[in-house]
Design an enzyme around this catalytic site. Structure first.
Site, PDB file in Angstrom:
ATOM      1  N   ASP A  37       0.831  -1.208   0.000  1.00  0.00           N
ATOM      2  CA  ASP A  37       0.000   0.000   0.000  1.00  0.00           C
ATOM      3  C   ASP A  37       0.867   1.260   0.000  1.00  0.00           C
ATOM      4  OD1 ASP A  37      -2.345  -1.351   0.012  1.00  0.00           O
ATOM      5  OD2 ASP A  37      -2.765  -1.090   2.145  1.00  0.00           O
ATOM      6  N   LYS A  59      -3.256   3.528  -2.113  1.00  0.00           N
ATOM      7  CA  LYS A  59      -4.569   4.181  -2.081  1.00  0.00           C
ATOM      8  C   LYS A  59      -4.467   5.441  -1.248  1.00  0.00           C
ATOM      9  CE  LYS A  59      -6.524   0.559  -0.405  1.00  0.00           C
ATOM     10  NZ  LYS A  59      -7.476  -0.309   0.275  1.00  0.00           N
ATOM     11  N   MET A 173      -7.534   9.179   9.745  1.00  0.00           N
ATOM     12  CA  MET A 173      -8.102   9.811   8.536  1.00  0.00           C
ATOM     13  C   MET A 173      -9.026  10.975   8.911  1.00  0.00           C
ATOM     14  SD  MET A 173      -8.881   6.300   6.468  1.00  0.00           S
ATOM     15  CE  MET A 173      -9.273   5.371   7.929  1.00  0.00           C
TER      16      MET A 173
HETATM   17  C1  LIG Z   1      -6.271   3.728   5.931  1.00  0.00           C
HETATM   18  S1  LIG Z   1      -5.743   4.144   7.542  1.00  0.00           S
HETATM   19  C2  LIG Z   1      -4.658   2.808   7.824  1.00  0.00           C
HETATM   20  C3  LIG Z   1      -4.315   2.623   9.267  1.00  0.00           C
HETATM   21  C4  LIG Z   1      -3.337   1.494   9.484  1.00  0.00           C
HETATM   22  N1  LIG Z   1      -3.908   0.221   9.149  1.00  0.00           N
HETATM   23  C5  LIG Z   1      -2.817   1.474  10.906  1.00  0.00           C
HETATM   24  O1  LIG Z   1      -3.052   0.506  11.639  1.00  0.00           O
HETATM   25  O2  LIG Z   1      -2.150   2.454  11.298  1.00  0.00           O
HETATM   26  C6  LIG Z   1      -4.642   5.482   7.182  1.00  0.00           C
HETATM   27  C7  LIG Z   1      -4.585   6.514   8.307  1.00  0.00           C
HETATM   28  O3  LIG Z   1      -3.776   6.036   9.364  1.00  0.00           O
HETATM   29  C8  LIG Z   1      -3.120   7.115   9.985  1.00  0.00           C
HETATM   30  N2  LIG Z   1      -1.669   6.916   9.842  1.00  0.00           N
HETATM   31  C9  LIG Z   1      -1.049   5.865   9.305  1.00  0.00           C
HETATM   32  N3  LIG Z   1       0.294   5.975   9.398  1.00  0.00           N
HETATM   33  C10 LIG Z   1       0.518   7.154  10.027  1.00  0.00           C
HETATM   34  C11 LIG Z   1       1.696   7.848  10.438  1.00  0.00           C
HETATM   35  N4  LIG Z   1       2.907   7.346  10.227  1.00  0.00           N
HETATM   36  N5  LIG Z   1       1.548   9.041  11.052  1.00  0.00           N
HETATM   37  C12 LIG Z   1       0.332   9.557  11.290  1.00  0.00           C
HETATM   38  N6  LIG Z   1      -0.818   8.946  10.936  1.00  0.00           N
HETATM   39  C13 LIG Z   1      -0.718   7.754  10.317  1.00  0.00           C
HETATM   40  C14 LIG Z   1      -3.589   8.381   9.288  1.00  0.00           C
HETATM   41  O4  LIG Z   1      -4.719   8.866   9.971  1.00  0.00           O
HETATM   42  C15 LIG Z   1      -3.971   7.827   7.932  1.00  0.00           C
HETATM   43  O5  LIG Z   1      -4.868   8.681   7.261  1.00  0.00           O
END
Ligand SMILES: C[S@@+](CC[C@H](N)C(=O)[O-])C[C@H]1O[C@@H](n2cnc3c(N)ncnc32)[C@H](O)[C@@H]1O
Length: 273
Positions: A37, A59, A173
């Site tokens: 991803d 995505k 998100m």
């Molecule tokens: C589709 S979700 C996926 C979450 C992922 N499966 C997890 O467990 O972290 C994507 C969201 O996760 C958060 N996110 C993921 N990685 C991040 C990071 N390194 N720093 C801040 N927010 C993060 C943000 O809110 C982003 O829009």
């Protein structure tokens, strides 16, 4: 079916490659193909041995590069061709990652799989920004919510139960609907002065952290020009962020040192001209 492949649905964690599990790293080394991803960091992609095929199915919120059905199809076809696949997802596959849907599709096609958890953004960003998700006397409960529903459906959440001053609220998100979220929380009784944080690119060298209050959060994020991926943490625990910080300050010192070194080189060049 002897020639059947195998799928490992693997969580890559939030960005720092050293936060991958030992199992995740081993699986990358044994894979034939890695399907990954957008939120999987370059440092993590660097762990994939040369010779292993890579397929990006990145995505973005609102911009679906490869539709979910097509991702499922890619993985299923590779498995039917007998490949050992690592399906690599940011954070944890079962936290707002549609991991469950992908596994249901594999089940439907009788494809063997395993699921390897990863450190979710909430945990990674909490540790690297000095904000414990729970703290005695401050927060007894943690709620993880998404601030974005698929296909831009209206954000229909139970704000009364979410607006709890004794708990920590983590929003994944959350940028696109932030004004609505803030308004709904205050309307449901959460004090406007509740401490709030936004963390961008958490756990990486480019981590950005904003500490403010619920009512100021949107303006503060705009002032810092923060763009996704951002996680939002709201609750009294945010007030510990400066005292418990160990990462953000060291990052800022590193950036200042780099700036100073560059300036010295620049000034030296100017002297020699
Ligand atoms: C589709 S979700 C996926 C979450 C992922 N499966 C997890 O467990 O972290 C994507 C969201 O996760 C958060 N996110 C993921 N990685 C991040 C990071 N390194 N720093 C801040 N927010 C993060 C943000 O809110 C982003 O829009």
């Amino acid at each position: 079916m002897d020639n059947q492949g195998f799928v490992s649905l693997v969580g890559a964690g939030p960005g720092d490659a050293e936060l991958m599990t030992v199992k995740a790293v081993r699986l990358l080394q044994q894979a034939d193909v890695v399907v990954y991803d957008r939120l999987v960091s370059d440092d993590i992609l660097d762990l994939i041995p040369t010779g292993v095929s890579r397929i990006s199915v990145g995505k973005e919120v609102g911009k679906h590069c490869v539709p979910q059905e097509q991702i499922n199809e890619i993985v299923i076809n590779l498995a039917k061709a007998g490949r050992r696949i690592v399906r690599l997802k940011g954070g944890d596959p079962y936290m707002f990652g549609r991991g469950g849907e992908e596994v249901l599709a594999l089940r439907e096609h009788h494809i063997d799989f395993e699921v390897v958890p990863g450190i979710t953004a909430a945990s990674g960003c909490s540790s690297y920004s000095g904000i414990p998700l729970t703290h005695r006397g401050m927060s007894r409960r943690v709620q993880f919510i998404t601030g974005h529903f698929n296909d831009n459906e209206p954000l229909n959440l139970n704000w009364k139960s979410i607006a709890d001053p004794d708990s920590t609220l983590v929003i994944y998100m959350g940028l696109s609907n932030l004004p609505l979220v803030i308004h709904s929380l205050i309307d449901a009784g959460l004090p406007a002065t509740t401490p709030a944080a936004a963390v961008r690119n958490g756990t990486t060298e480019s981590q950005q952290r904003v500490l403010t209050t619920l009512e100021q959060l949107n303006d503060a994020i705009h002032q810092q020009r923060m763009k996704a991926p951002v996680i939002i943490i709201i609750g009294e625990v945010v007030s510990l962020a400066d005292e418990l910080d160990w990462f953000q300050e060291s990052l800022e010192i590193k950036h200042l040192q780099a700036f100073d070194e560059n300036r010295t080189v620049h000034e030296k060049n100017a002297l020699h001209r």
